[in-house]
Design an enzyme around this catalytic site. Structure first.
Site, PDB file in Angstrom:
ATOM      1  N   ASN A   1      -6.893   8.280   2.433  1.00  0.00           N
ATOM      2  CA  ASN A   1      -6.408   7.762   3.892  1.00  0.00           C
ATOM      3  C   ASN A   1      -7.313   8.242   4.911  1.00  0.00           C
ATOM      4  O   ASN A   1      -7.285   9.544   5.137  1.00  0.00           O
ATOM      5  CB  ASN A   1      -4.990   7.880   3.795  1.00  0.00           C
ATOM      6  N   GLU A   2      -8.024   7.147   5.825  1.00  0.00           N
ATOM      7  CA  GLU A   2      -8.534   7.858   6.950  1.00  0.00           C
ATOM      8  C   GLU A   2      -9.437   9.229   6.951  1.00  0.00           C
ATOM      9  O   GLU A   2      -9.366  10.073   7.915  1.00  0.00           O
ATOM     10  CB  GLU A   2      -7.539   8.001   8.120  1.00  0.00           C
TER      11      GLU A   2
ATOM     12  N   GLU B   1      -4.039  -1.010   7.620  1.00  0.00           N
ATOM     13  CA  GLU B   1      -2.753  -0.411   8.466  1.00  0.00           C
ATOM     14  C   GLU B   1      -3.037  -1.007   9.946  1.00  0.00           C
ATOM     15  O   GLU B   1      -4.152  -1.284  10.584  1.00  0.00           O
ATOM     16  CB  GLU B   1      -2.862   1.064   8.878  1.00  0.00           C
TER      17      GLU B   1
ATOM     18  N   HIS C   1      -8.385   0.459   9.929  1.00  0.00           N
ATOM     19  CA  HIS C   1      -7.151   0.618  10.506  1.00  0.00           C
ATOM     20  C   HIS C   1      -6.893   0.471  12.173  1.00  0.00           C
ATOM     21  O   HIS C   1      -7.561   1.055  13.013  1.00  0.00           O
ATOM     22  CB  HIS C   1      -6.401   2.026  10.437  1.00  0.00           C
TER      23      HIS C   1
ATOM     24  N   TRP D   1       1.682  -1.229   9.044  1.00  0.00           N
ATOM     25  CA  TRP D   1       2.349   0.006   8.958  1.00  0.00           C
ATOM     26  C   TRP D   1       3.757   0.248   9.783  1.00  0.00           C
ATOM     27  O   TRP D   1       3.749  -0.356  10.940  1.00  0.00           O
ATOM     28  CB  TRP D   1       1.415   1.082   9.328  1.00  0.00           C
TER      29      TRP D   1
ATOM     30  N   TYR E   1      -5.354   0.093  15.474  1.00  0.00           N
ATOM     31  CA  TYR E   1      -4.366   0.528  16.337  1.00  0.00           C
ATOM     32  C   TYR E   1      -4.939   0.457  17.752  1.00  0.00           C
ATOM     33  O   TYR E   1      -5.758  -0.597  18.164  1.00  0.00           O
ATOM     34  CB  TYR E   1      -4.074   1.858  16.042  1.00  0.00           C
TER      35      TYR E   1
ATOM     36  N   ARG F   1       0.920  -1.441  -0.007  1.00  0.00           N
ATOM     37  CA  ARG F   1      -0.017  -0.087   0.111  1.00  0.00           C
ATOM     38  C   ARG F   1       0.962   1.134   0.092  1.00  0.00           C
ATOM     39  O   ARG F   1       1.625   1.281   0.905  1.00  0.00           O
ATOM     40  CB  ARG F   1      -0.992   0.041   1.122  1.00  0.00           C
TER      41      ARG F   1
END
Length: 458
Positions: A161-162, A257, A227, A286, A229, A87
Site C-alpha cells: 500500500n502506497e 482508494e 488513491h 475507503w 483524495y 480490498r
C-alpha cells in the site's frame, strides 16, 4: 490510507463429457491472447477474468490488519451492497502484527463464499521510501504464496500500500522493477497491483514510468492503482486528467482508494464515480468501518454489520454511478450448464443441435433459465449470427427465434449470447416450464460450424 485514516457446475449432455470437463473454460469464453487458464489478465487497458470476460472492480476496503475479528462480518455485509470486490488490508509484521497464513486462507474463502473478488494489500510500507520495506512486502507474499496459488481467479495481489511517499516516479519504478520479478520467480502468477508514488496520489509516476514497471513483469500482468483524495482527486479536471494519463500507457488502472473528503480538502467523488463508469475503470471506496475519531468521516457503514450507512456510504453505494448501479459480479462465480460440446456443421437455415427439455427426456430444465443468465453459442464459418430457437408443441406448435444480445470472438471463433431477457421477451414467461419442449441451434443465411452451447447463470 494508514490506520488513522460454487459455483461452476457442469451438466454434460455430449458424449465427450470427460474431455469437456477439462477444456470447458477455454472453450466457452473469449480469452485474452496470452491469458493463463485460471487467473485475471491485463488485456490492454481492460482487466479480463479467468473466463476472458471484462471485469470492472466496484467495491470497498476492509481494514483486516487492525480489526481481524471483524473481517468476516464486514465481508458478508459488503456483499449485500452489491459490491464485486473487497480490498483487504493485511500486514507483513514490519509495522503491524503479521497476518498469518490461516488468516489469508480464511479471508479468501469468505470472499469466495460471498462472490467477491479479493484484493489483498500489505499495508506496512505505507509512505515509506525504503526499498527494503517494499522487498519485505514481496517476501511476505512469497512466504504466503500457497494461499495465493490456485486462487488466481479470485485473488489479486496489491504488493504494498502506497509505497514510496515521495513524488519521485523514477525511484518508485526502480523499486518495483526489483519486487515484481522476485514474485514471479517464486511462482506467484496472480495479477499484481501497484499503487502509484506519492502516498498513492502521484499518478504522473504511472504516466512517466509505469510502462517500465509493467515490462518488468514477465507475465505482463500488472495493473496500477491511484488513491484519489485531496491531491489526485482534487477537482473534476484533475480526476479526468489523472485517469486519462494513466490509461494512456495502455495498461489497466484502478482507483484503489477514494472518499468524498480528506485531511487537506474536498474530493471530487462524483466525477471519480462518473468517469470510472465512462472509462470502465475500477473503484474501491475507503473504508468500511473502524477509522479513528479524526477520520470517522471516512467510514462507509455505521457498524461492522452494515446496519446503516453514513452519508459517504450512501453516496458510494446507492448514489448515481454508485456500487448498486454499476457493479457486476465477476463471471468466475457463474454457474455453467453445458448443452453441447463438439463440432457440427449446419447448412443455411438448417439446425445443427437439438436440446430436448427434461420433460421430453433431456437433462436441461426450463426453470434453469433464470434472470441474469444467457445462452452462449460458439461457432465459425460465418459472421452471420446463428439462430437460437425455442420450440413448443405443448402450446400450439410455437417456433420462436431468440435475438442475440451480444456477439464477439472467442478462441479464434465467433460467439453469440442470448440473454434471459431476450428469451422471455420473445417466448414469454408464462408457463415456460410447461410449454418449452426443445431448443434448437442452427445456421442462418450462411453455413456455420458449432463448437459449444451452454447456459450461464448465477
Amino acid at each position: 490510507m494508514t490506520q488513522t485514516k460454487t459455483n461452476v457446475k457442469f451438466i454434460v449432455t455430449h458424449l465427450a463429457a470427460i474431455l469437456f470437463a477439462a477444456l470447458f473454460l477455454t472453450v466457452i469464453h473469449p480469452l485474452a491472447a496470452n491469458a493463463a487458464a485460471n487467473g485475471f489478465r491485463a488485456d490492454g487497458t481492460t482487466i479480463k477474468d479467468a473466463n476472458g470476460n471484462s471485469f470492472v472492480m466496484r467495491g470497498i476496503n476492509v481494514p483486516h490488519a487492525w480489526f481481524p475479528s471483524q473481517t468476516e462480518t464486514a465481508i458478508r455485509a459488503i456483499a449485500k451492497t452489491g459490491s464485486n470486490t473487497v480490498r483487504v488490508v493485511v500486514a507483513d509484521g514490519e509495522t503491524y502484527t503479521e497476518t498469518t497464513y490461516q488468516e489469508l486462507v480464511n479471508i479468501i474463502e469468505w470472499c469466495r463464499q460471498n462472490t467477491l473478488i479479493c484484493v489483498l494489500d500489505v499495508h506496512d510500507a505505507t509512505g515509506s521510501d525504503s526499498e527494503a520495506s517494499l522487498l519485505r512486502a514481496a517476501d511476505y507474499w512469497i512466504k504466503m504464496k500457497n494461499a495465493l496459488i490456485g486462487n488466481e481467479k479470485y485473488v489479486i495481489v496489491n504488493i504494498a500500500n502506497e509505497w514510496y511517499g515521495t513524488w519521485d516516479g523514477a525511484k518508485w519504478a526502480q523499486g518495483y522493477q526489483k519486487a515484481i520479478p522476485r514474485l514471479r520467480s517464486a511462482g506467484i502468477s496472480n495479477m499484481l497491483m501497484v499503487d502509484c508514488a506519492g502516498w498513492g496520489q502521484y499518478p504522473d509516476s504511472i504516466r512517466d514510468y509505469g510502462r517500465s514497471v509493467f515490462e518488468a513483469d514477465r507475465d505482463r500482468n500488472t495493473v496500477f492503482s491511484i488513491h484519489m483524495y485531496e491531491y489526485a482527486g482534487a477537482t473534476p479536471e484533475v480526476v479526468r486528467q489523472n485517469i486519462d494519463n494513466a490509461l494512456g500507457i495502455g495498461v489497466p488502472v484502478v482507483i484503489g482508494e477514494f472518499a468524498q473528503q480528506h485531511t487537506n480538502g474536498d474530493v471530487a467523488e462524483d466525477t471519480i464515480m462518473e468517469y470510472c463508469r465512462e472509462k470502465n475503470v475500477g473503484s474501491l471506496g475507503w473504508s468500511w468501518y473502524g477509522n479513528n475519531e479524526h477520520y470517522a468521516y471516512l467510514d462507509i457503514a455505521t457498524d461492522w454489520s452494515g446496519t446503516s450507512y453514513t452519508d459517504w456510504g450512501n453516496r458510494l453505494i446507492n448514489g448515481p454511478n454508485g456500487i448498486r448501479q454499476t457493479s457486476k459480479i465477476c463471471t468466475v462465480y457463474d454457474t455453467v450448464i453445458s448443452l453441447f460440446w463438439g463440432e457440427v456443421t449446419a447448412q443455411p437455415w438448417k439446425q445443427a443441435i437439438t436440446v430436448p427439455m427434461a420433460k421430453n427426456g433431456g437433462s436441461f430444465r426450463a426453470d434453469e433459465i433464470t434472470p441474469g443468465g444467457y445462452f452462449y453459442v460458439e461457432y465459425s464459418g460465418t459472421q452471420t449470427v446463428p439462430e437460437l430457437i425455442f420450440q413448443s408443441w405443448s402450446d400450439g406448435d410455437r417456433w420462436v427465434v431468440i435475438p442475440a444480445s451480444e456477439t464477439g470472438t472467442a478462441n479464434g471463433h465467433y460467439f453469440a449470447k442470448y440473454s434471459y431477457e431476450n428469451c422471455i421477451r420473445a417466448f414469454g414467461a408464462d408457463r415456460l416450464a410447461q410449454t418449452l419442449d426443445q431448443i434448437l441451434v442452427g445456421a442462418a443465411a450462411e453455413a456455420a460450424t458449432f463448437y459449444s452451447v451452454c447456459y450461464c447463470s448465477r
